[in-house]
Every structure is written in C-alpha cells, then in structure tokens.
Write an enzyme that holds these catalytic residues in place. Structure first.
Site, PDB file in Angstrom:
ATOM      1  N   GLU A   1      -2.367   0.239  -4.532  1.00 58.84           N
ATOM      2  CA  GLU A   1      -2.241  -0.944  -3.675  1.00 58.84           C
ATOM      3  C   GLU A   1      -2.471  -2.215  -4.475  1.00 58.84           C
ATOM      4  O   GLU A   1      -3.167  -2.220  -5.484  1.00 58.84           O
ATOM      5  CB  GLU A   1      -3.194  -0.882  -2.478  1.00 58.84           C
TER       6      GLU A   1
ATOM      7  N   ASP B   1       0.861  -1.186   0.000  1.00 57.65           N
ATOM      8  CA  ASP B   1       0.000   0.000   0.000  1.00 57.65           C
ATOM      9  C   ASP B   1       0.897   1.236   0.000  1.00 57.65           C
ATOM     10  O   ASP B   1       1.646   1.463   0.946  1.00 57.65           O
ATOM     11  CB  ASP B   1      -0.900  -0.018   1.239  1.00 57.65           C
TER      12      ASP B   1
END
Length: 351
Positions: free
Chosen positions: A104, A8
């Site tokens: 992500e 992420d």
C-alpha cells in the site's frame, strides 16, 4: 485543494501465490507460520476470509476456523519483486509517493498532468495498469486528505475504488463511525461510545478543550479528523525507523537460561538485518520485547550508540525479573531504533 490517492493491493501475498499457481485460486489459502511453531497469519485470500481467517490471527485458530486451509510459508522475494514493479508504475504518474508497506502507498497527484489532472481517472488507470502488467488487483481511495483516502480505499474492496470529493466531505463525515478513523482502535472506540460519541458528526459538536483534557494529544487528532482536517503531506522521503527480529516458541519458556539462549540465536540475525541498512551499526536505542502466555507484552529500551549484545542481554534480564510475574513467555524479540538522519548529521558535524 490536494488530490490524494491511497492504493491498497487486494490480499497481496495471497494474490501473488494464486497468480503463480492458479490451482490455489478458488480454495482457502493463507500465508503464515506453522501451527507447530505457533505462527501467525500474514494474510489470507477471500475464500479463507469467508471462514473468519484474518491477518495477525494465530495459525492454530485459523486452522480451527478452516480445517482445510492451505497454509503457505511465504515467498518474500516474489512479493518484493511485485512491490517494486507496482512502485515503478506509481512513479509514471507522480514522484510524490509514500510507501506504507509492500502492498500500500499514498500518492499525491495534485500537480500531475496525466488524465487531464483527474485523480479519479489516474487511480483507475493505475489499477488497470497493475492488473495488465502483473495480473494483480488493487483497490484505491481518492480524497483531498490522507486519512479519508485511506478510508475510501476500503469502501469498494476488492478491485474497486471510491472517491470523496471536497464537496462531499462534510456529508461523508457526519455519519462516519469513529472506529473507521485510522488509529482509533476497539478500546478507544468503546470509550468514545460510552461518552455518546459514535460518529465524526458527534465529535463535531464537542468542545475541543474537553477532548484535550480527556484524551490529550489523541483528542486533538480526533477533533481534527472529525472536521476533515489532515495536514500531513505525502512524504516521499519516509525512512525506515527501526529493525527487529523475534521468535515465537513452540512451548512457553519459564527459565531465564532459555530466554538467554534464544537471544544468543536471534542476535546474529538482528546484526545481519541492521547491517543492510546501517553498515556502521550506529543506532539511537536498542531494546527487547517479551510476550507472555496471556498474550500481554512488554518492551524495554535502552539508549545505546551501537548494537551491543551484552547490553541487550542485560536489558532482557532486567525485564524478565521485573515484569514477568511468574508467567510463561511465548515470544522473545530484539529491536533497534535507527538514528534520525538530522540527529546523525549533527553528531557527525560535532566531531
């Protein structure tokens, strides 16, 4: 046992802006629509978050919390370019990549021979490579299943990583708040807490049948996650399922003629976006969304084989008449659901 990494990027859009303009690095910034156009915040950097500015927050509210916030319109070509570079870095370690958004993704490195097969070292090396080549930081979570990897990636943000080994899963789950499980929102968490269920350890003591009766399909998912069960594969063939376009008005509208005029302006953009992914414009469903002045929203869909403006207008009129209840409308949206590839293949074979 699988080895799953969730990567992420840290405040990705804002990070790209700060990288390209270092003068922005230490001041509160956010990417989003203007207050005059009643926009919302896409993302904010950490100095802005200290004032309470968050993603999906109305821009007007963000500026009240942080009057000296620097608001940027966004440069999505730059974000897409950075995202493609990051994805190329992922591909050096595994072909099993499931992008969730520009910033992500899940990676399955179970069979990777890099770093002697250590998922922990692979995650660390990926993060170092991203920083070396793009000057952007990433956080990562490593776990034997997807939902735990996602939770882990948030544990040491920003620019950190957290590992949950198979042996550590039972103890980790015992005290894990149910609100941390992806898909458990504030309303669900409040209902669960009212039943005395606050952690995964609490749910482990529950009867599955009771959870199914109380919550249906969600009850099974909750029970499985609380046991550490998540059999979902990292899906490297994940396909886009919908295309949409919407507009938030500077002032609420109260007359159907205003709504129809907005649809007329939105439709060409929807057609353009759809043509990029489906040149033949074949679809499964099309629909409209209205958001009212009390922030409640409603969506109405209609099965239709091809993008059709007249049908969208008719669907919108029906929704306007039946669900508005005298409220002002602050947002109008149009969207289509794309055909499932397997269904499309069957339709083609049928002809």
């Amino acid at each position: 046992m699988r080895k799953i990494i969730h990567v992420d990027m840290d405040c990705f859009f804002a990070a790209v802006e700060m990288r390209d303009n270092p003068a922005l690095r230490d001041i509160p910034i956010a990417i989003g629509g203007s207050r005059e156009r009643r926009g919302v915040i896409s993302t904010a950097n950490y100095p802005a978050r200290k004032f309470g500015v968050r993603s999906a927050m109305p821009t007007g509210m963000a500026l009240k919390l942080c009057p000296h916030l620097t608001l940027l319109p966004g440069r999505f070509d730059a974000y897409k370019e950075a995202s493609n570079h990051i994805r190329e870095i992922f591909s050096r370690y595994t072909s099993r990549i499931e992008p969730l958004s520009l910033d992500e993704a899940y990676l399955d490195v179970t069979d990777s021979v890099h770093c002697h097969g250590s998922a922990t070292l692979i995650a660390q090396e990926i993060r170092q490579t991203i920083f070396s080549e793009l000057q952007l930081t990433a956080s990562a979570g490593v776990a034997p299943v997807k939902f735990l990897a996602k939770i882990a990636s948030d544990m040491n943000k920003p620019n950190g990583q957290f590992v949950i080994t198979p042996a550590e899963v039972p103890a980790f789950l015992q005290t894990l708040p149910l609100a941390k499980i992806p898909g458990v929102g504030k309303v669900s968490a409040a209902k669960l807490e009212a039943m005395g269920l606050r952690t995964c350890g609490d749910v482990q003591k529950c009867d599955l049948v009771m959870l199914l009766k109380r919550f249906g399909k969600f009850g099974r998912i909750l029970w499985e996650r609380s046991q550490g069960i998540d059999e979902r594969d990292v899906n490297s063939e994940r396909l886009r399922k919908s295309v949409g376009v919407e507009r938030t008005m500077a002032e609420d509208i109260h007359h159907w003629s205003e709504c129809e005029a907005i649809i007329e302006r939105l439709y060409p953009e929807l057609e353009r976006r759809l043509a990029k992914v489906k040149p033949d414009l074949l679809i499964a469903r099309q629909g409209v969304k209205l958001k009212f002045d009390d922030f409640q929203q409603t969506t109405q869909e209609h099965v239709w084989p091809r993008l059709n403006k007249a049908d969208l207008i008719a669907t919108a009129r029906k929704t306007w008449d039946e669900r508005r209840g005298g409220r002002g409308v602050r947002l109008v949206g149009l969207h289509v659901t794309l055909l499932d590839p397997q269904m499309e293949r069957q339709l083609v074979l049928g002809l």
